[in-house]
Scaffold this active site. Structure first.
Site, PDB file in Angstrom:
ATOM      1  CG  ASP A 132      -1.054  -8.624  -8.231  1.00  0.00           C
ATOM      2  OD1 ASP A 132      -1.191  -8.825  -9.377  1.00  0.00           O
ATOM      3  OD2 ASP A 132      -1.906  -8.517  -7.190  1.00  0.00           O
ATOM      4  CG  ASP A 222       2.123  -4.494  -6.863  1.00  0.00           C
ATOM      5  OD1 ASP A 222       3.029  -4.295  -5.997  1.00  0.00           O
ATOM      6  OD2 ASP A 222       0.907  -4.574  -6.863  1.00  0.00           O
ATOM      7  CG  HIS A 272      -1.648  -4.454 -10.896  1.00  0.00           C
ATOM      8  ND1 HIS A 272      -2.373  -5.344 -10.160  1.00  0.00           N
ATOM      9  CD2 HIS A 272      -0.754  -3.933 -10.034  1.00  0.00           C
ATOM     10  CE1 HIS A 272      -1.749  -5.364  -8.636  1.00  0.00           C
ATOM     11  NE2 HIS A 272      -0.795  -4.513  -8.941  1.00  0.00           N
ATOM     12  CG  ASP A 274      -2.885  -7.609 -15.021  1.00  0.00           C
ATOM     13  OD1 ASP A 274      -3.434  -6.484 -14.473  1.00  0.00           O
ATOM     14  OD2 ASP A 274      -2.387  -8.948 -14.351  1.00  0.00           O
ATOM     15  CB  CYS A 378      -4.780 -11.302 -11.333  1.00  0.00           C
ATOM     16  SG  CYS A 378      -5.505  -9.703 -12.025  1.00  0.00           S
TER      17      CYS A 378
HETATM   18  O1  DAV Z   1      -9.254  -2.313 -13.192  1.00  0.00           O
HETATM   19  O2  DAV Z   1      -9.043  -2.685 -11.134  1.00  0.00           O
HETATM   20  C1  DAV Z   1      -7.098  -4.751 -11.933  1.00  0.00           C
HETATM   21  C2  DAV Z   1      -5.709  -5.325 -12.216  1.00  0.00           C
HETATM   22  C3  DAV Z   1      -5.502  -6.435 -11.498  1.00  0.00           C
HETATM   23  N1  DAV Z   1      -4.111  -7.186 -11.767  1.00  0.00           N
HETATM   24  C4  DAV Z   1      -8.399  -2.787 -12.265  1.00  0.00           C
HETATM   25  C5  DAV Z   1      -7.204  -3.496 -12.332  1.00  0.00           C
END
Ligand code: DAV
Length: 394
Positions: A132, A222, A272, A274, A378
């Site tokens: 992040d 981020d 995010h 990812d 992450c």
């Molecule tokens: O689906 O909660 C999480 C991504 C964390 N980098 C989600 C996204």
């Protein structure tokens, strides 16, 4: 460059009394995507992690029925920290056993209240999801301007490491994006209050109108909202990345020959990219079936013969307790090279899908670290992947 040029990369580094940073001969910083052969990576740590008081940006990541929304702020239990570290250390060991150099961030004492002229919050967050915070773009590493007040000082955990990279690789550049203020003026302060009373359909409608908890007052993003594919950089506009942030990324990187694109997904909490849209190897993307791309945004991939496959469902109905992320961490993987992928050990269906797509799957026990900030992607940040900056979308 062989690994024995800098053995024990994970061990605490000895510093000279003069304060001159440790120089690691042969250290190399360079990465242009998430799938070329991984040679050197940072893996987060769970030490001393706190659940901070909710702040206008973080609230959106907390399920409405979670105890974290109320009075749950404070240090996480030592038992949960130890267990998460066991997972993260095991993951680091698996990578090292494959000849990948692994660094760990420094621990920071997060328990102090954080107060700036613009805001105050009970504590910092932790040092778990380096993805992040750090954006590796070619030979530079950028500390991102994150929107959670509790993460305002998270870069401190990486300062010593980045300083070593800077001294060790004569071409490496360390950068800091403009620091945001994160005052009440940076957020729609009514957004969170409204969230408690809105149905899923209403939060979705709000998200589709691109109304997010962050306003355009600060430059915010981020690093985990940014997907790097060689010359093309795809940025998700959402709760943690605003349009000013995307403009900054464009102005910073386009003069260097990168092309920056904005992506949006039908997601009521876009945070995010990812666990939403993940590159697997040149020509292949994995898309979250619950978060379709906005109209017209598949075109650049399809025109260039990239295949977009939908991820299979996660193994779990719910994330672990006190977790900020969704069950879709199932598709948050770490790719070691075009044929090898680390997948969470309990995500059997996701492992099978990778197997069918021609990957060797390395199962990694990480679920008990999810609450500390996410999954395998992450929990890591690229330092070096072999390969060059390709033009995948000519
Ligand atoms: O689906 O909660 C999480 C991504 C964390 N980098 C989600 C996204």
């Amino acid at each position: 460059v062989s690994n024995d040029l800098y053995p024990n990369a994970s061990a605490p580094l000895e510093r000279k009394d003069s304060g001159v940073p440790y120089v690691r001969p042969g250290l190399h910083v360079e990465s242009y995507n998430d799938f070329d052969p991984l040679r050197h990576v940072i893996v987060g740590i769970a030490d001393n992690q706190h659940i901070p008081e909710a702040c206008p940006a973080s609230n959106e990541k907390i399920p409405a029925d979670s105890p974290m929304r109320g009075g749950k702020a404070g240090r996480r239990t030592q038992e949960s920290i130890d267990r998460a570290n066991e997972c993260l250390n095991g993951f680091a060991k698996q990578l090292e056993d494959r000849g990948i150099i692994v660094d760990r961030p420094g621990a920071v004492d997060w328990h102090e209240r954080i107060t700036t002229p613009d805001f105050t919050i009970s504590s910092g967050f932790g040092v778990m999801p380096p993805r992040d915070c750090l954006l590796t773009m070619g030979k530079s590493i950028l500390m991102a301007p994150m929107s959670f007040r509790s993460r305002y000082f998270e870069y401190l955990a990486y300062v010593d490491l980045l300083r070593e990279y800077f001294e060790s690789d004569p071409e490496c550049l360390i950068e800091q994006a403009p620091r945001p203020r994160l005052s009440d003026d940076s957020f729609r302060m009514d957004y969170v209050a409204a969230y408690e009373h809105l149905s899923d359909a209403e939060t979705m409608a709000r998200s589709l109108r691109k109304e997010y908890s962050t306003k355009e007052t600060d430059i915010l993003f981020d690093a985990a909202d940014i997907m790097r594919l060689g010359k093309d950089i795809f940025v998700q506009h959402g709760l943690t990345t605003n349009l000013a942030g995307i403009r900054w990324i464009k102005r910073r990187y386009e003069p260097q020959g990168y092309r920056v694109h904005t992506l949006s997904f039908e997601d009521n909490h876009p945070i995010h990219i990812d666990a939403t849209f993940c590159p697997l190897r040149p020509g292949l993307m994995l898309l979250n079936p619950n978060r379709p791309l906005f109209k017209g945004q598949r075109e650049i991939f399809e025109k260039n013969d990239w295949q977009i496959v939908e991820a299979v469902n996660p193994a779990w109905d719910n994330p672990p307790p006190l977790c900020y992320s969704s069950t879709w961490l199932s598709m948050n993987t770490l790719i070691l090279d075009h044929k090898t992928v680390c997948v969470e050990a309990s995500e059997k269906a996701q492992q099978e899908q990778f197997d069918k797509l021609g990957f060797e799957v390395v199962p990694v026990d990480l679920r008990d670290a999810y609450a500390f900030g996410g999954g395998l992607h992450c929990a890591t940040a690229d330092v070096w992947r072999e390969g060059t900056c390709e033009d995948y979308f000519p």
